[in-house]
Design an enzyme around this catalytic site. Structure first.
Site, mmCIF file in Angstrom:
data_model
loop_
_atom_site.group_PDB
_atom_site.id
_atom_site.type_symbol
_atom_site.label_atom_id
_atom_site.label_comp_id
_atom_site.label_asym_id
_atom_site.label_seq_id
_atom_site.Cartn_x
_atom_site.Cartn_y
_atom_site.Cartn_z
ATOM 1 N N GLU A 338 0.800 -1.229 0.000
ATOM 2 C CA GLU A 338 0.000 0.000 0.000
ATOM 3 C C GLU A 338 0.831 1.277 0.000
ATOM 4 O O GLU A 338 0.535 2.214 0.728
ATOM 5 C CB GLU A 338 -0.942 0.005 1.211
ATOM 6 C CG GLU A 338 -1.946 -1.124 1.150
ATOM 7 C CD GLU A 338 -2.830 -1.208 2.381
ATOM 8 O OE1 GLU A 338 -4.027 -1.473 2.217
ATOM 9 O OE2 GLU A 338 -2.324 -1.045 3.499
HETATM 10 C C1 NGO Z 1 -3.980 -4.771 4.809
HETATM 11 C C2 NGO Z 1 -3.081 -3.601 5.118
HETATM 12 C C3 NGO Z 1 -2.895 -3.402 6.614
HETATM 13 C C4 NGO Z 1 -4.234 -3.486 7.349
HETATM 14 C C5 NGO Z 1 -4.888 -4.818 7.024
HETATM 15 C C6 NGO Z 1 -6.228 -4.953 7.719
HETATM 16 C C7 NGO Z 1 -1.828 -5.340 4.389
HETATM 17 C C8 NGO Z 1 -0.709 -6.162 3.965
HETATM 18 N N1 NGO Z 1 -1.836 -4.022 4.502
HETATM 19 O O1 NGO Z 1 -3.014 -5.858 4.764
HETATM 20 O O2 NGO Z 1 -2.288 -2.157 6.842
HETATM 21 O O3 NGO Z 1 -4.009 -3.406 8.738
HETATM 22 O O4 NGO Z 1 -5.068 -4.979 5.645
HETATM 23 O O5 NGO Z 1 -6.869 -6.148 7.436
#
Ligand code: NGO
Length: 533
Positions: A338
């Site tokens: 992200e």
């Molecule tokens: C995503 C995000 C995290 C969140 C999570 C919540 C990843 C790899 N990045 O997973 O920052 O906490 O979802 O389910």
């Protein structure tokens, strides 16, 4: 429930007496509990060959370890589990021969068992666990625990008997990476809370604890060369609580404790996104030289290290060097998910500079699967966290990297994210990836999951537990149990044992153990839990 035993025993003696046999002379063998079948274990053993008389732990039982410090350590651990509930002394001894519980490390007849496998043989007089390495002995001990009555997990003295069904279990894992991730950034968990979770993971032969040590909401590990990171960057949490961080001594204590349960710790410093806590601690890490405020919300994707600034790489080098120095395991996770505030070119450039730093300090890179959008370093592992329905192009990017040698750890979010709600009514957790009931998290095949990825690229599975909504150990347990044992089974058991109808019965049999251990769990209606409790 244990009170019924006396009347039942009495009933047996009366029957014996009525049959004209003297109860006085009868052997003290009134098994008033069913002996657990050798196959009723989670994860399902690779091979089970039942038969012969059961073994029984008694007040005279000794734990005999083959003369090695490592076997002795496993023996002492086992004694620590068994003594409070049985009330027996259970001395750990290296006197050769004799009956009892025998833990043998051997190179002679164990070639097929590998580094983590074991063979458990139970018969009248002795239970013998044989392994090539101490990890195998340890996993065999977990199997032995599950073969004993659930009351063995209580921390006060319970009436026996303590039988173990006769026969042989021969068991080796399907995958070498059987992980659980704990997010200690969104909410901080103390050393004791982490140790409690480690003990629960060990029950199911999980061998990797991935600690998500940094994120927008909190930096959780002391770094000497950047001293504001932990006390300032770690001073809060989601919702604005006090946060916290581990000193290096505390982190080492977690690593040591995990090692004593045969888990490696994989620390994660998430970058270049998910870095607000670091950016808030040091203005110079920001492109504009201005530190943002600390963040206590739950948005993602808004922060980025400044890819063009040389100081960014001094920072990354220092953090990775210090963390690598206190991490004995092979892996260091650099996040990479992200990075929505980093351009694609910057992301690729950043990963090209950072991955060699991990190698320089002797570690192997792990990253979330977005790393495959850059060029993964040789030997790197990518952790897939997409959904069944993730677009074909994104899946193909990961599969192509896998065909090119990048190893895969599978954490599909709509299968094994332990922070997903079970149902719309689950009081904790998130639902962005969907609702994930127990069957859904168990019923898939890691080897066939990602189209176009060779099965040989799959190193294993990992169940992440993100903590936006979780603050206590009971919260952790409610989300992890009963899904975590299913993920552990996907990682350990041969595909040929995969069967929901059989699994749910074995899973249900774990509940009395969790009750005895004082653990919280979700009583999913999909599982035939024992009644009458
Ligand atoms: C995503 C995000 C995290 C969140 C999570 C919540 C990843 C790899 N990045 O997973 O920052 O906490 O979802 O389910």
């Amino acid at each position: 429930m244990r009170q019924h035993r006396t009347p039942r025993l009495l009933g047996t003696l009366l029957l014996v007496a009525a049959a004209g046999v003297s109860a006085v002379g009868a052997a003290p063998s009134a098994p008033d509990r069913t002996v657990t079948p050798l196959s009723r274990v989670v994860p399902a053993p690779a091979s089970v060959d039942p038969g012969g008389s059961p073994y029984r732990i008694t007040s005279g039982t000794r734990i005999r370890v083959s003369p090695s410090e490592e076997a002795r350590r496993v023996g002492s651990y086992l004694a620590g589990v068994l003594r409070p509930s049985t009330g027996y002394r259970l001395p750990v001894t290296d006197e050769p021969g004799g009956d009892g519980i025998r833990l043998r490390l051997s190179r002679a007849d164990t070639a097929g068992l590998g580094a983590e496998g074991y063979r458990l043989t139970s018969k009248k007089g002795a239970v013998t666990i044989t392994a090539r390495e101490s990890a195998g002995l340890f996993h065999g001990v977990q199997t032995l625990r599950q073969l004993l009555p659930a009351a063995v997990e209580e921390d006060s003295r319970q009436p026996g008997p303590w039988p173990v069904a006769g026969g042989t279990v021969t068991d080796t894992p399907r995958y070498g990476w059987r992980g659980a991730m704990l997010d200690v950034s969104r909410h901080f968990f103390t050393v004791d809370q982490v140790k409690r979770y480690i003990d629960q993971l060990a029950l199911y032969k999980i061998n990797t604890l991935h600690l998500h040590l940094s994120d927008d909401q909190g930096w959780r590990i002391a770094i000497d060369s950047w001293p504001r990171l932990a006390p300032y960057g770690g001073s809060t949490a989601v919702g604005g609580g006090p946060g916290g961080h581990y000193t290096k001594a505390q982190y080492k204590d977690i690593v040591r404790y995990a090692a004593s349960r045969h888990l490696q710790v994989v620390p994660e410093i998430d970058m270049p996104g998910h870095t607000n806590a670091a950016l808030a601690s040091y203005p110079e890490l920001n492109c504009d030289g201005v530190a943002p405020p600390l963040y206590t919300g739950t948005e993602v994707g808004f922060s980025s290290l400044c890819v063009d600034k040389p100081v960014t790489y001094d920072f990354v080098d220092d953090v990775i060097r210090e963390l690598a120095a206190i991490t004995p395991g092979e892996y260091l996770h650099i996040g990479g998910d992200e990075a929505h505030s980093t351009s694609h070119e910057d992301y690729v450039a950043f990963m090209e500079r950072v991955q060699p730093v991990v190698a320089k300090y002797g570690k192997t890179v792990v990253g979330w699967h977005q790393l495959t959008g850059a060029v993964p370093a040789k030997g790197a592992l990518a952790q897939y966290w997409g959904l069944d329905g993730t677009g074909a192009a994104e899946k193909e990017q990961v599969a192509a990297a896998a065909r090119n040698g990048t190893g895969l750890i599978l954490s599909p979010a709509d299968r094994v994210y332990l922070d997903m709600k079970y149902t719309a009514d689950t009081p904790l957790g998130l639902s962005w990836a969907g609702l994930v009931e127990v069957r859904r998290s168990y019923d898939w095949d890691p080897a066939a999951y990602l189209p176009g990825a060779p099965a040989s690229a799959v190193r294993g599975v990992e169940a992440p537990l993100w903590s936006e909504t979780l603050t206590t150990s009971p919260d952790i347990e409610y989300m992890a149990f009963p899904r975590l044992p299913g993920v552990a089974e996907l990682g350990w058991s041969p595909a040929s044992t995969h069967d929901w109808d059989g699994y749910k019965v074995r899973l249900a049999a774990q509940a009395p153990r969790w009750d005895a251990l004082g653990m919280n769990y979700y009583r999913s209606p999909q599982v035939p839990w024992p009644t009458g409790k």
